[in-house]
Motif scaffolding. Structure first.
Motif, PDB file in Angstrom:
ATOM      1  N   LEU A 158      -1.545   0.367   4.623  1.00  0.00           N
ATOM      2  CA  LEU A 158      -1.948  -0.131   5.941  1.00  0.00           C
ATOM      3  C   LEU A 158      -2.171  -1.635   5.911  1.00  0.00           C
ATOM      4  CD1 LEU A 158      -4.326   2.687   7.158  1.00  0.00           C
ATOM      5  CD2 LEU A 158      -1.957   2.281   7.801  1.00  0.00           C
ATOM      6  N   ALA A 159      -2.733  -2.143   4.792  1.00  0.00           N
ATOM      7  CA  ALA A 159      -2.893  -3.591   4.687  1.00  0.00           C
ATOM      8  C   ALA A 159      -1.532  -4.275   4.688  1.00  0.00           C
ATOM      9  CB  ALA A 159      -3.671  -3.943   3.417  1.00  0.00           C
ATOM     10  N   ALA A 160      -0.575  -3.683   3.952  1.00  0.00           N
ATOM     11  CA  ALA A 160       0.774  -4.249   3.942  1.00  0.00           C
ATOM     12  C   ALA A 160       1.416  -4.136   5.315  1.00  0.00           C
ATOM     13  CB  ALA A 160       1.625  -3.536   2.896  1.00  0.00           C
ATOM     14  N   THR A 161       1.192  -2.976   5.986  1.00  0.00           N
ATOM     15  CA  THR A 161       1.749  -2.793   7.332  1.00  0.00           C
ATOM     16  C   THR A 161       1.149  -3.787   8.308  1.00  0.00           C
ATOM     17  OG1 THR A 161       2.082  -0.442   6.899  1.00  0.00           O
ATOM     18  CG2 THR A 161       2.054  -1.145   9.211  1.00  0.00           C
ATOM     19  N   GLU A 162      -0.175  -3.992   8.203  1.00  0.00           N
ATOM     20  CA  GLU A 162      -0.831  -4.951   9.100  1.00  0.00           C
ATOM     21  C   GLU A 162      -0.301  -6.360   8.875  1.00  0.00           C
ATOM     22  OE1 GLU A 162      -5.376  -6.338  10.291  1.00  0.00           O
ATOM     23  OE2 GLU A 162      -5.027  -4.753   8.821  1.00  0.00           O
ATOM     24  N   ALA A 163      -0.148  -6.732   7.583  1.00  0.00           N
ATOM     25  CA  ALA A 163       0.396  -8.063   7.290  1.00  0.00           C
ATOM     26  C   ALA A 163       1.838  -8.171   7.764  1.00  0.00           C
ATOM     27  CB  ALA A 163       0.311  -8.326   5.792  1.00  0.00           C
ATOM     28  N   GLN A 164       2.607  -7.067   7.572  1.00  0.00           N
ATOM     29  CA  GLN A 164       3.995  -7.076   8.017  1.00  0.00           C
ATOM     30  C   GLN A 164       4.083  -7.193   9.534  1.00  0.00           C
ATOM     31  OE1 GLN A 164       6.076  -3.497   7.061  1.00  0.00           O
ATOM     32  NE2 GLN A 164       7.937  -4.069   8.133  1.00  0.00           N
ATOM     33  N   LEU A 165       3.204  -6.457  10.224  1.00  0.00           N
ATOM     34  CA  LEU A 165       3.209  -6.520  11.682  1.00  0.00           C
ATOM     35  C   LEU A 165       2.820  -7.903  12.173  1.00  0.00           C
ATOM     36  CD1 LEU A 165       1.627  -3.109  12.667  1.00  0.00           C
ATOM     37  CD2 LEU A 165       3.963  -3.856  13.111  1.00  0.00           C
ATOM     38  N   GLU A 166       1.815  -8.492  11.531  1.00  0.00           N
ATOM     39  CA  GLU A 166       1.396  -9.833  11.942  1.00  0.00           C
ATOM     40  C   GLU A 166       2.523 -10.833  11.751  1.00  0.00           C
ATOM     41  OE1 GLU A 166      -2.185 -13.058  11.039  1.00  0.00           O
ATOM     42  OE2 GLU A 166      -2.074 -11.157   9.942  1.00  0.00           O
ATOM     43  N   GLY A 167       3.209 -10.728  10.580  1.00  0.00           N
ATOM     44  CA  GLY A 167       4.346 -11.616  10.352  1.00  0.00           C
ATOM     45  C   GLY A 167       5.476 -11.356  11.325  1.00  0.00           C
ATOM     46  N   GLU A 168       5.708 -10.049  11.623  1.00  0.00           N
ATOM     47  CA  GLU A 168       6.782  -9.707  12.557  1.00  0.00           C
ATOM     48  C   GLU A 168       6.456 -10.209  13.953  1.00  0.00           C
ATOM     49  OE1 GLU A 168      10.449  -7.855  13.620  1.00  0.00           O
ATOM     50  OE2 GLU A 168       9.556  -8.486  11.737  1.00  0.00           O
ATOM     51  N   LEU A 169       5.187 -10.067  14.352  1.00  0.00           N
ATOM     52  CA  LEU A 169       4.791 -10.554  15.676  1.00  0.00           C
ATOM     53  C   LEU A 169       4.974 -12.063  15.769  1.00  0.00           C
ATOM     54  CD1 LEU A 169       1.555  -8.497  16.367  1.00  0.00           C
ATOM     55  CD2 LEU A 169       3.878  -8.007  17.108  1.00  0.00           C
ATOM     56  N   VAL A 178      -7.339  -0.512  12.406  1.00  0.00           N
ATOM     57  CA  VAL A 178      -6.153  -1.347  12.203  1.00  0.00           C
ATOM     58  C   VAL A 178      -5.507  -1.676  13.544  1.00  0.00           C
ATOM     59  CG1 VAL A 178      -3.855  -1.454  11.157  1.00  0.00           C
ATOM     60  CG2 VAL A 178      -5.765  -0.447   9.901  1.00  0.00           C
ATOM     61  N   LEU A 179      -5.429  -0.665  14.430  1.00  0.00           N
ATOM     62  CA  LEU A 179      -4.847  -0.918  15.746  1.00  0.00           C
ATOM     63  C   LEU A 179      -5.682  -1.926  16.531  1.00  0.00           C
ATOM     64  CD1 LEU A 179      -3.755   2.673  16.825  1.00  0.00           C
ATOM     65  CD2 LEU A 179      -2.326   0.828  15.981  1.00  0.00           C
ATOM     66  N   GLU A 180      -6.993  -1.833  16.420  1.00  0.00           N
ATOM     67  CA  GLU A 180      -7.843  -2.786  17.120  1.00  0.00           C
ATOM     68  C   GLU A 180      -7.690  -4.184  16.534  1.00  0.00           C
ATOM     69  OE1 GLU A 180     -11.652  -1.021  16.810  1.00  0.00           O
ATOM     70  OE2 GLU A 180     -11.316   0.416  18.436  1.00  0.00           O
ATOM     71  N   ALA A 181      -7.493  -4.266  15.211  1.00  0.00           N
ATOM     72  CA  ALA A 181      -7.225  -5.574  14.608  1.00  0.00           C
ATOM     73  C   ALA A 181      -5.909  -6.141  15.128  1.00  0.00           C
ATOM     74  CB  ALA A 181      -7.187  -5.450  13.087  1.00  0.00           C
ATOM     75  N   LEU A 182      -4.921  -5.249  15.273  1.00  0.00           N
ATOM     76  CA  LEU A 182      -3.648  -5.691  15.852  1.00  0.00           C
ATOM     77  C   LEU A 182      -3.843  -6.154  17.287  1.00  0.00           C
ATOM     78  CD1 LEU A 182      -1.123  -3.028  14.538  1.00  0.00           C
ATOM     79  CD2 LEU A 182      -1.268  -5.416  13.889  1.00  0.00           C
ATOM     80  N   GLY A 183      -4.717  -5.462  18.023  1.00  0.00           N
ATOM     81  CA  GLY A 183      -5.003  -5.884  19.391  1.00  0.00           C
ATOM     82  C   GLY A 183      -5.576  -7.294  19.431  1.00  0.00           C
ATOM     83  N   ARG A 184      -6.465  -7.606  18.493  1.00  0.00           N
ATOM     84  CA  ARG A 184      -7.013  -8.964  18.449  1.00  0.00           C
ATOM     85  C   ARG A 184      -5.936  -9.985  18.087  1.00  0.00           C
ATOM     86  NH1 ARG A 184     -11.318  -5.979  16.204  1.00  0.00           N
ATOM     87  NH2 ARG A 184     -10.551  -6.359  14.084  1.00  0.00           N
ATOM     88  N   GLN A 185      -5.052  -9.594  17.149  1.00  0.00           N
ATOM     89  CA  GLN A 185      -3.963 -10.503  16.774  1.00  0.00           C
ATOM     90  C   GLN A 185      -3.028 -10.738  17.951  1.00  0.00           C
ATOM     91  OE1 GLN A 185      -2.160  -8.753  13.356  1.00  0.00           O
ATOM     92  NE2 GLN A 185      -3.965  -8.989  12.077  1.00  0.00           N
ATOM     93  N   ILE A 186      -2.694  -9.658  18.658  1.00  0.00           N
ATOM     94  CA  ILE A 186      -1.810  -9.809  19.822  1.00  0.00           C
ATOM     95  C   ILE A 186      -2.483 -10.677  20.871  1.00  0.00           C
ATOM     96  CG2 ILE A 186      -0.688  -8.572  21.718  1.00  0.00           C
ATOM     97  CD1 ILE A 186      -0.347  -6.220  19.801  1.00  0.00           C
ATOM     98  N   GLY A 187      -3.801 -10.490  21.048  1.00  0.00           N
ATOM     99  CA  GLY A 187      -4.522 -11.319  22.004  1.00  0.00           C
ATOM    100  C   GLY A 187      -4.436 -12.788  21.645  1.00  0.00           C
ATOM    101  N   ALA A 188      -4.636 -13.077  20.348  1.00  0.00           N
ATOM    102  CA  ALA A 188      -4.566 -14.476  19.917  1.00  0.00           C
ATOM    103  C   ALA A 188      -3.149 -15.020  20.061  1.00  0.00           C
ATOM    104  CB  ALA A 188      -5.032 -14.593  18.462  1.00  0.00           C
ATOM    105  N   LEU A 189      -2.144 -14.185  19.693  1.00  0.00           N
ATOM    106  CA  LEU A 189      -0.761 -14.649  19.765  1.00  0.00           C
ATOM    107  C   LEU A 189      -0.313 -14.859  21.205  1.00  0.00           C
ATOM    108  CD1 LEU A 189       0.854 -12.425  16.988  1.00  0.00           C
ATOM    109  CD2 LEU A 189       0.467 -14.871  16.895  1.00  0.00           C
TER     110      LEU A 189
END
Length: 756
Positions: free
Chosen positions: A226-237, A375-386
């Motif tokens: 999940l950490a790798a997926t989160e990092a991958q998603l952040e990089g992909e975003l 993890v999804l909520e962390a992605l939500g914060r990342q998407i918000g920032a992006l």
């Protein structure tokens, strides 16, 4: 018992063989006397041998042999019994040791089984059809099952179907090749839908060379995955946002990346409209490549309405495990519009504020293909920032475009300089005013480009004082300065400066306005006031004087008539002055004057103007050179006659000593050209450049005393322009002037030939 009999039989056989051997040896080698007793005893035991016919000596010898054999057998029996006893002792010892080893092995097996049951990893065994035969306690607990559930579970129930099949195939291939199955990561299916990533190793179990089962062990690598997926998603975003242009394209790219990474088939992004207190659909993406019925569903919700509105209102992630059975109508529409069975809504946050909602949907019931809620909520914060950053970038682009448009269309020169006085911005108005291209100006010292050499030191001193004091130069007020163009010419300018404190050093933006025209207008205004006051005062003074005379005294009728005629002339003079002002004002306001363009013969209009002017001037000789053929133009007769009369009266007025005023007309280059020349005072080149400016009057000693408002030639220029023509002048000081009026020729009437 059987062992004992076997041993005794072996001894008897050995004794017989030994006796026969001894008999053969004794015949060749006599035995000692002391063996005779033993042999005697043996002979008695072997009584059945008596029937043999033997002499006494042979019989004695035989007895001795038999005795020796018996002795040898006895020795053999003793030896064999001794060996048997020794082997029996060893067997008992080995049996004791074996019983101890079996007990130890059983203890170790129990300890190993207990260790496996309590291990942090998942251990299992299933047959070749996939039915689970055994799983350790830790594995059952991780997957959310009880031991009683094993009878109804298969490996496909706890592992992804494709992953289970590929593991079985890999195990079979590895077993046939006698090598280990390579480790791989697979997604487990927990009962409560939690994601559980396992690093799995399996082996094929054989009995008698035949595969019977598969044993496997899985190490929990969920946190790492999940950490790798989160990092991958952040990089992909970040990559998708960088690759796409425009916010709409970026949002769709974000949705596509998220859905594919989390194995979801549908996604939506909603943004909060704080002005109307609504949440609106910004973008949607479907793995099927269509809108997945999005157009048929609402595109905005109030707070607390629909899954997006509820996530916004509650500010937390919400899961709809069964869309079709959900009481929310929006969820039911989503399930009806496409084969989606489960959905999750994640708040998109910026700091502590919810600015949007991310919605993901899957067609799989109880799907485990999304990350845990944190993890999804962390992605939500990342998407918000992006997305906030992308919106800020979009706003910055709009601001930059707006600023660039303002700079490019500004009438004032906008010049920005850094703390060292080097130019950072130079707009088109500055290019035109100073005659320096932008690419040449950028980076150069401001003082070198726009400040005259004799004023630069003063400029630099003031600039340094401004930097040291930190105050806004000039206090934001406008001052008038003298600026310099690239060709060295100077012009009056108005200047205001704004200080912008950004970063370590301030920058300065100057607005420079060329006030040359305004200065000229101010001068013209002063001249207008002077001219109008003079031109109005003169006829008014005459009118007032003669009216007072008529009121004070009784004059004879002839004198009264003469006075009244003078008054009438001055009244006409005033009327013409006012008419000229009004005409010029209307002509400059395009469209305020309606022209009546009609075909006419220019010769007739010129002859009529000469006749009018000839009656008013006695000191000038008027001559005309007109073509014999018609000179047709399309014109407004009254306005064109006014222009010609203004040219003729101007020639007469600026020939105070009389002389010839010549009028000529003809065709030149497809145009009708009218020329008016005089032998008057003439003009300087500087006067020629300002001649057709309103309120401008010729300067110089010779022009003094010549009246006028400075409107006549300005009216001529406006009338010529309205007719699609132009007016020009050439002159030499002291030798007269020539004015040229050019108008487009009209088409010849049918049946009339053009002159050669």
């Amino acid at each position: 018992m059987r062992g004992v009999l076997a041993r005794r039989l072996a001894v008897s056989v050995a004794a017989g063989a030994g006796g026969w051997l001894a008999f053969r040896l004794i015949r060749a080698w006599p035995l000692p006397e002391r063996w005779s007793v033993s042999l005697e005893l043996l002979a008695r035991w072997l009584g059945p041998l008596r029937p043999l016919e033997l002499d006494a000596r042979e019989l004695e010898l035989a007895r001795q042999v038999v005795a020796a054999a018996a002795l040898a057998g006895a020795v053999a029996i003793v030896w064999l019994e001794a060996r048997a006893f020794r082997h029996a002792s060893r067997s008992a010892l080995l049996a004791d040791r074996l019983r101890g080893t079996e007990a130890s092995l059983e203890a170790v097996s129990d300890a190993f089984r207990d260790l496996v049951e309590r291990a942090h990893d998942v251990h299992w065994r299933h047959d070749l059809s996939g039915r689970l035969e055994w799983m350790n306690e830790r594995g059952l607990r991780l997957l959310g099952y009880a031991a009683s559930d094993l009878a109804s579970l298969s490996i496909a129930d706890v592992l992804d179907v494709d992953a289970a099949a590929s593991l079985r195939d890999a195990a079979e291939v590895a077993a046939s090749a006698e090598r280990a199955v390579p480790r791989r990561e697979v997604l487990a299916r927990t009962r409560d839908g939690r994601p559980l990533w396992l690093e799995v190793h399996e082996r094929l179990v054989r009995r008698g060379g035949v595969p019977v089962a598969i044993e496997g062990v899985g190490f929990d690598v969920t946190a790492r995955r999940l950490a790798a997926t989160e990092a991958q998603l952040e990089g992909e975003l970040s990559r998708r946002l960088a690759e796409t242009t425009g916010l709409d394209g970026s949002l769709r790219a974000v949705l596509q990346a998220l859905c594919r990474a989390l194995h979801m088939e549908y996604g939506e992004l909603w943004s909060v409209d704080e002005q109307f207190d609504l949440i609106r659909l910004d973008a949607s993406w479907s793995a099927a490549g269509d809108a997945a019925g999005a157009e048929a569903r609402p595109r905005s919700f109030a707070r607390g309405v629909g899954l997006p509105g509820r996530v916004w209102g509650q500010g937390e992630t919400l899961v709809a495990p069964d869309l079709a059975a959900d009481p929310d109508p929006w969820c039911a529409r989503l399930a009806a519009s496409a084969p989606y069975r489960r959905a999750v809504g994640i708040p998109i946050r910026l700091a502590q504020r919810v600015i949007g909602v991310l919605l993901l949907a899957s067609a799989r019931a109880g799907a485990t293909h999304w990350a845990p809620l944190p993890v999804l909520e962390a992605l939500g914060r990342q998407i918000g920032a992006l997305t906030d950053r992308r919106r800020a970038e979009e706003a910055l682009k709009v601001s930059e475009a707006r600023k660039q448009a303002v700079l490019e269309t500004a009438l004032d020169c906008v010049i920005t300089a850094d703390h060292e006085g080097r130019i950072l911005e130079w707009n088109p108005a500055a290019e035109q005013a100073f005659g320096v291209a932008r690419e040449v100006a950028l980076g150069r010292p401001l003082a070198e480009l726009i400040v005259p050499p004799d004023l630069r030191e003063r400029h630099l001193t003031g600039f340094r004082a401004c930097l040291e004091s930190g105050r806004v130069p000039l206090g934001g007020a406008r001052i008038e300065i003298e600026a310099q163009r690239a060709d060295g010419s100077r012009f009056p300018a108005e200047l205001s400066i704004a200080r912008i404190d950004v970063g370590r050093h301030p920058v300065f933006t100057a607005h420079v306005r060329d006030v040359t025209e305004r200065k000229a207008l101010d001068r013209l205004k002063d001249e207008l006031v002077s001219t109008v006051s003079h031109e109005l005062r003169t006829p008014l003074a005459s009118i007032r004087g003669f009216v007072e005379l008529l009121l004070m005294r009784d004059y004879p009728p002839e004198e009264r008539r003469e006075f009244l005629e003078i008054v009438e002339q001055e009244i006409h003079r005033l009327g013409k002055l006012i008419d000229d002002f009004l005409d010029l004002q209307r002509l400059e306001a395009r469209g305020a004057v309606k022209y009546d363009f009609q075909p006419l013969d220019l010769r007739e209009l010129l002859e009529h103007a000469l006749a009018l002017l000839g009656a008013a001037s006695e000191r000038h000789t008027l001559s005309a050179q007109l073509p014999s053929e018609p000179l047709r133009v399309r014109a407004d007769r009254d306005r064109l006659a006014q222009a010609v009369l203004n040219l003729l009266s101007n020639a007469v007025k600026y020939s105070p000593d009389g002389g010839e005023v010549r009028l000529s007309a003809g065709r030149e280059g497809g145009r009708a050209v009218v020329r008016v020349s005089d032998q008057g005072i003439g003009m300087t080149p500087e006067t020629l450049g300002k001649l057709f400016t309103k309120f401008y009057r010729a300067e110089g000693h010779a022009a003094r005393g010549i009246g006028g408002t400075g409107l006549g030639l300005a009216l001529v220029r406006e009338i010529a322009t309205a007719h699609g023509g132009d007016v020009s002048a050439r002159s030499e000081l002291g030798r007269g002037s020539e004015f040229t009026l050019a108008l487009p020729l009209a088409e010849e009437p049918p049946g009339e030939e053009k002159p050669a």
